[in-house]
Design a protein around this motif. Structure first.
Motif, PDB file in Angstrom:
ATOM      1  N   GLY A  52       0.825  -1.136  -0.032  1.00 43.68           N
ATOM      2  CA  GLY A  52       0.138  -0.208   0.050  1.00 43.68           C
ATOM      3  C   GLY A  52       0.998   1.428   0.007  1.00 43.68           C
ATOM      4  N   SER A  53       0.802   2.055  -1.141  1.00 45.29           N
ATOM      5  CA  SER A  53       1.526   3.224  -1.161  1.00 45.29           C
ATOM      6  C   SER A  53       0.805   4.131  -0.237  1.00 45.29           C
ATOM      7  N   GLY A  54       1.480   4.555   0.692  1.00 44.59           N
ATOM      8  CA  GLY A  54       0.895   5.603   1.748  1.00 44.59           C
ATOM      9  C   GLY A  54      -0.171   4.927   2.707  1.00 44.59           C
ATOM     10  N   GLU A  55      -0.328   3.745   2.421  1.00 44.90           N
ATOM     11  CA  GLU A  55      -1.559   2.845   3.464  1.00 44.90           C
ATOM     12  C   GLU A  55      -0.987   1.853   4.166  1.00 44.90           C
ATOM     13  N   GLU A  56      -1.531   1.807   5.309  1.00 49.74           N
ATOM     14  CA  GLU A  56      -1.445   0.584   5.933  1.00 49.74           C
ATOM     15  C   GLU A  56      -2.073  -0.378   5.583  1.00 49.74           C
ATOM     16  N   THR A  57      -1.823  -1.681   5.631  1.00 48.49           N
ATOM     17  CA  THR A  57      -2.606  -2.921   5.107  1.00 48.49           C
ATOM     18  C   THR A  57      -2.696  -4.002   6.237  1.00 48.49           C
ATOM     19  N   ALA A  58      -3.762  -4.654   6.020  1.00 40.05           N
ATOM     20  CA  ALA A  58      -3.964  -5.948   6.998  1.00 40.05           C
ATOM     21  C   ALA A  58      -4.621  -7.072   6.163  1.00 40.05           C
ATOM     22  N   VAL A  59      -3.721  -8.117   6.019  1.00 39.60           N
ATOM     23  CA  VAL A  59      -4.181  -9.270   4.960  1.00 39.60           C
ATOM     24  C   VAL A  59      -4.769 -10.307   6.089  1.00 39.60           C
ATOM     25  N   LEU A  60      -5.783 -10.812   5.937  1.00 39.71           N
ATOM     26  CA  LEU A  60      -6.687 -11.737   6.789  1.00 39.71           C
ATOM     27  C   LEU A  60      -6.904 -12.897   6.035  1.00 39.71           C
ATOM     28  N   LEU A  61      -6.518 -14.313   6.711  1.00 44.50           N
ATOM     29  CA  LEU A  61      -7.016 -15.530   6.176  1.00 44.50           C
ATOM     30  C   LEU A  61      -8.061 -15.881   6.591  1.00 44.50           C
ATOM     31  N   VAL A  62      -9.081 -15.784   5.523  1.00 45.47           N
ATOM     32  CA  VAL A  62     -10.430 -16.177   5.701  1.00 45.47           C
ATOM     33  C   VAL A  62     -10.687 -18.002   5.948  1.00 45.47           C
ATOM     34  N   LEU A  63     -10.107 -18.603   4.818  1.00 43.40           N
ATOM     35  CA  LEU A  63     -10.204 -19.954   4.547  1.00 43.40           C
ATOM     36  C   LEU A  63      -9.108 -20.319   3.914  1.00 43.40           C
ATOM     37  N   GLY A  64      -8.463 -21.804   4.334  1.00 43.24           N
ATOM     38  CA  GLY A  64      -7.374 -22.218   3.507  1.00 43.24           C
ATOM     39  C   GLY A  64      -6.011 -22.272   4.303  1.00 43.24           C
TER      40      GLY A  64
ATOM     41  N   SER B  15       4.680 -13.528   3.592  1.00 44.17           N
ATOM     42  CA  SER B  15       6.015 -13.205   3.507  1.00 44.17           C
ATOM     43  C   SER B  15       6.173 -11.771   3.398  1.00 44.17           C
ATOM     44  N   TRP B  16       7.259 -11.160   4.226  1.00 42.89           N
ATOM     45  CA  TRP B  16       7.414  -9.691   4.494  1.00 42.89           C
ATOM     46  C   TRP B  16       8.827  -9.648   5.256  1.00 42.89           C
ATOM     47  N   ASN B  17       9.328  -8.401   4.837  1.00 43.10           N
ATOM     48  CA  ASN B  17      10.667  -8.082   5.343  1.00 43.10           C
ATOM     49  C   ASN B  17      11.608  -9.422   5.806  1.00 43.10           C
ATOM     50  N   ARG B  18      11.680 -10.378   4.641  1.00 45.28           N
ATOM     51  CA  ARG B  18      12.692 -11.289   4.987  1.00 45.28           C
ATOM     52  C   ARG B  18      12.041 -12.446   5.937  1.00 45.28           C
ATOM     53  N   LYS B  19      10.869 -12.206   6.256  1.00 44.87           N
ATOM     54  CA  LYS B  19       9.965 -13.251   7.314  1.00 44.87           C
ATOM     55  C   LYS B  19       9.210 -13.872   6.748  1.00 44.87           C
ATOM     56  N   LYS B  20       8.611 -15.203   7.245  1.00 49.77           N
ATOM     57  CA  LYS B  20       7.691 -15.944   6.584  1.00 49.77           C
ATOM     58  C   LYS B  20       6.952 -16.588   7.846  1.00 49.77           C
ATOM     59  N   GLU B  21       5.595 -16.619   7.695  1.00 49.44           N
ATOM     60  CA  GLU B  21       4.650 -17.230   8.539  1.00 49.44           C
ATOM     61  C   GLU B  21       3.610 -18.173   7.796  1.00 49.44           C
ATOM     62  N   THR B  22       3.151 -19.013   8.539  1.00 48.14           N
ATOM     63  CA  THR B  22       2.023 -19.875   7.616  1.00 48.14           C
ATOM     64  C   THR B  22       0.756 -19.728   8.333  1.00 48.14           C
ATOM     65  N   GLY B  23      -0.365 -19.656   8.058  1.00 50.87           N
ATOM     66  CA  GLY B  23      -1.705 -19.709   8.554  1.00 50.87           C
ATOM     67  C   GLY B  23      -2.625 -20.968   8.101  1.00 50.87           C
ATOM     68  N   HIS B  24      -3.173 -21.621   8.640  1.00 55.02           N
ATOM     69  CA  HIS B  24      -3.927 -22.726   8.049  1.00 55.02           C
ATOM     70  C   HIS B  24      -5.401 -22.609   8.887  1.00 55.02           C
ATOM     71  N   ARG B  25      -6.497 -22.834   8.026  1.00 54.50           N
ATOM     72  CA  ARG B  25      -7.846 -22.519   8.467  1.00 54.50           C
ATOM     73  C   ARG B  25      -8.746 -23.305   7.760  1.00 54.50           C
ATOM     74  N   SER B  26      -9.314 -24.241   8.237  1.00 57.60           N
ATOM     75  CA  SER B  26     -10.489 -25.320   7.525  1.00 57.60           C
ATOM     76  C   SER B  26     -11.769 -24.794   8.064  1.00 57.60           C
ATOM     77  N   SER B  27     -11.830 -24.010   8.911  1.00 62.50           N
ATOM     78  CA  SER B  27     -13.350 -23.544   9.225  1.00 62.50           C
ATOM     79  C   SER B  27     -13.214 -22.141   9.985  1.00 62.50           C
ATOM     80  N   PHE B  28     -14.050 -21.236   9.178  1.00 61.58           N
ATOM     81  CA  PHE B  28     -13.956 -19.865   9.738  1.00 61.58           C
ATOM     82  C   PHE B  28     -14.868 -19.700  10.798  1.00 61.58           C
ATOM     83  N   ILE B  29     -15.720 -20.669  11.052  1.00 60.54           N
ATOM     84  CA  ILE B  29     -16.588 -20.916  12.418  1.00 60.54           C
ATOM     85  C   ILE B  29     -15.896 -21.156  13.519  1.00 60.54           C
TER      86      ILE B  29
END
Length: 255
Positions: A47-59, A64-78
């Motif tokens: 985001g140019s001039g914007e803060e950004t949030a990326v939310l995993l809804v499902l899957g 990856s950001w700033n040479r860091k990596k994390e994984t999220g797994h979500r099989s049910s949003f309920i």
């Protein structure tokens, strides 16, 4: 379709636009887009001039950001809580789908700089409200990813609500001056409910969206047998951050 409520579809690229900042009809002051990603697909956001949030809804997603990596797994949003990466302006994010997945990207103007935060389900507040009153008809689970309490540097709020089957949420009827967007999902595609914005009523279905103007009340209800998920996103106003809701005095006795 009303400017307050819509049922947008994914385009051929797997993109669904919920909100664009500066919308002349109903400005939510946020850019909000949902992406449906196929296994192996990768997308980048900065985001140019914007803060950004990326939310995993499902899957299953690798962030990856700033040479860091994390994984999220979500099989049910309920049943399962969220994974969300929140970064300041001009920070590049890459997300790679390890299986078919859905992510929601929320952004807004913010000149402040802050360290990226990767939220896991254990980092998010998980509150149950309305338990044991009015036959549990207003019982709901509220997951708060970040708000003014834990991220005062942000101009946004991000969280999720699980509206228990046959019950109400965003209840009692309330309002606040800050604009808010709801993105709804059902695990069964035939699920449905109703959204009340001010004096107007809209049918909720899987994938629909509410764009709630400041000052309008907005209670929700879902049909029996259909627990309803929605991501709730608020934009703080300059000098007036969202910290609490204002109950409609006609319904204050319900509490």
């Amino acid at each position: 379709m009303s400017e307050l409520f819509s049922c947008p579809e994914f385009d051929s690229q797997g993109i669904k636009v919920l909100s664009r900042a500066g919308n002349a009809d109903n400005d939510m002051m946020m850019n909000i887009t949902v992406y449906r990603m196929k296994a192996g697909e990768e997308r980048r956001f900065a985001g140019s001039g914007e803060e950004t949030a990326v939310l995993l809804v499902l899957g299953d997603i690798t962030f990856s950001w700033n040479r860091k990596k994390e994984t999220g797994h979500r099989s049910s949003f309920i049943e399962e809580g969220p994974y969300c990466l929140h970064v300041c302006k001009d920070t590049q994010i890459s997300v790679k789908a390890n299986e078919d997945s859905e992510v929601l990207v929320q952004s807004t103007k913010n000149d402040r700089e802050f360290q990226p935060v990767f939220y896991t389900p254990s980092d998010c507040r998980d509150d149950i409200f309305g338990n044991g009153v009015w036959d549990n008809k207003m019982k709901r689970t509220v997951r708060t990813v970040f708000d003014y309490q834990n991220a005062p540097y942000s101009n946004m709020v991000n969280g999720e609500v699980i509206n228990h089957q046959g019950g109400w949420s965003s209840y009692t009827p309330h309002h606040h001056p800050q604009p808010e967007v709801y993105y709804y999902r059902y695990e069964r595609p035939e699920g449905f409910g109703a959204c009340f914005i001010g004096e107007e009523v809209f049918k909720i279905r899987d994938g629909s969206c509410a764009a709630i103007k400041g000052g309008k009340t907005h209670p929700q209800v879902t049909a029996p047998a259909f627990p309803m998920y929605y991501c709730w996103m608020i934009r703080h106003l300059p000098g007036n951050p969202w910290t609490d809701r204002v109950v409609d005095p006609r319904y204050a006795w319900i509490q």
